[in-house]
Motif scaffolding. Structure first.
Motif, short mmCIF file in Angstrom:
data_model
loop_
_atom_site.label_atom_id
_atom_site.label_comp_id
_atom_site.label_asym_id
_atom_site.label_seq_id
_atom_site.Cartn_x
_atom_site.Cartn_y
_atom_site.Cartn_z
N LEU A 182 24.04 31.13 51.50
CA LEU A 182 24.27 30.90 50.07
C LEU A 182 25.53 31.62 49.59
CD1 LEU A 182 20.59 31.17 48.78
CD2 LEU A 182 22.00 29.10 48.88
N GLU A 205 28.49 29.76 50.64
CA GLU A 205 28.68 28.54 49.85
C GLU A 205 29.24 28.82 48.46
OE1 GLU A 205 24.97 26.42 49.78
OE2 GLU A 205 24.92 26.24 51.95
N TYR A 220 27.75 31.06 46.10
CA TYR A 220 26.83 31.64 45.12
C TYR A 220 27.13 33.13 44.98
CZ TYR A 220 23.92 27.46 45.26
OH TYR A 220 23.45 26.18 45.15
N ASP A 221 26.97 33.66 43.76
CA ASP A 221 27.13 35.10 43.61
C ASP A 221 25.87 35.80 44.12
OD1 ASP A 221 25.16 35.42 41.52
OD2 ASP A 221 26.66 34.96 40.01
N ALA A 281 22.51 35.27 42.16
CA ALA A 281 21.97 33.92 42.30
C ALA A 281 21.39 33.73 43.70
CB ALA A 281 23.05 32.89 42.03
N ALA A 282 22.11 34.18 44.71
CA ALA A 282 21.62 34.04 46.09
C ALA A 282 20.31 34.80 46.27
CB ALA A 282 22.68 34.53 47.07
#
Length: 104
Positions: free
Chosen positions: A66, A69, A71-72, A75-76
């Motif tokens: 994540l 990809e 995501y911070d 969020a991950a």
């Protein structure tokens, strides 16, 4: 026989209490992390908990993917809470990670 320090004994006891059914290979990695110098000022139970959550997050979830990809971190972490708790449940952990809470 290897002499063990009080800290090593405390971490071992905390591991046994927190993760009674965790695989040995995971336990040894968590133990090493919990004994790291940057955690030495924390109580053994807290060091073990933080090390266990971090280990599970990185080794048993899609967290790193994540991040890759885009995501911070927050969020991950949000997206892998259920995966972390599933692993902790399999290991019969006496504590689970609260969604939206800090690791501790």
């Amino acid at each position: 026989m290897i002499a063990r320090t009080g800290r090593q004994r405390a971490v071992g006891k905390a591991l046994t209490l927190l993760l009674p059914a965790a695989p040995y290979s995971d336990i040894e990695k968590i133990r090493a992390d919990a004994l790291a110098p940057h955690l030495k000022t924390l109580p053994a139970s807290t060091a073990v908990w933080l090390s266990a959550v971090a280990h599970v997050r990185h080794e048993h979830t899609a967290y790193d993917e994540l991040l890759a990809e885009g995501y911070d971190r927050d969020a991950a972490r949000f997206f892998v809470v259920d995966e972390i708790n599933a692993v902790l449940t399999r290991w019969r952990a006496t504590r689970l990670l609260e969604p939206g809470a800090d690791d501790e």
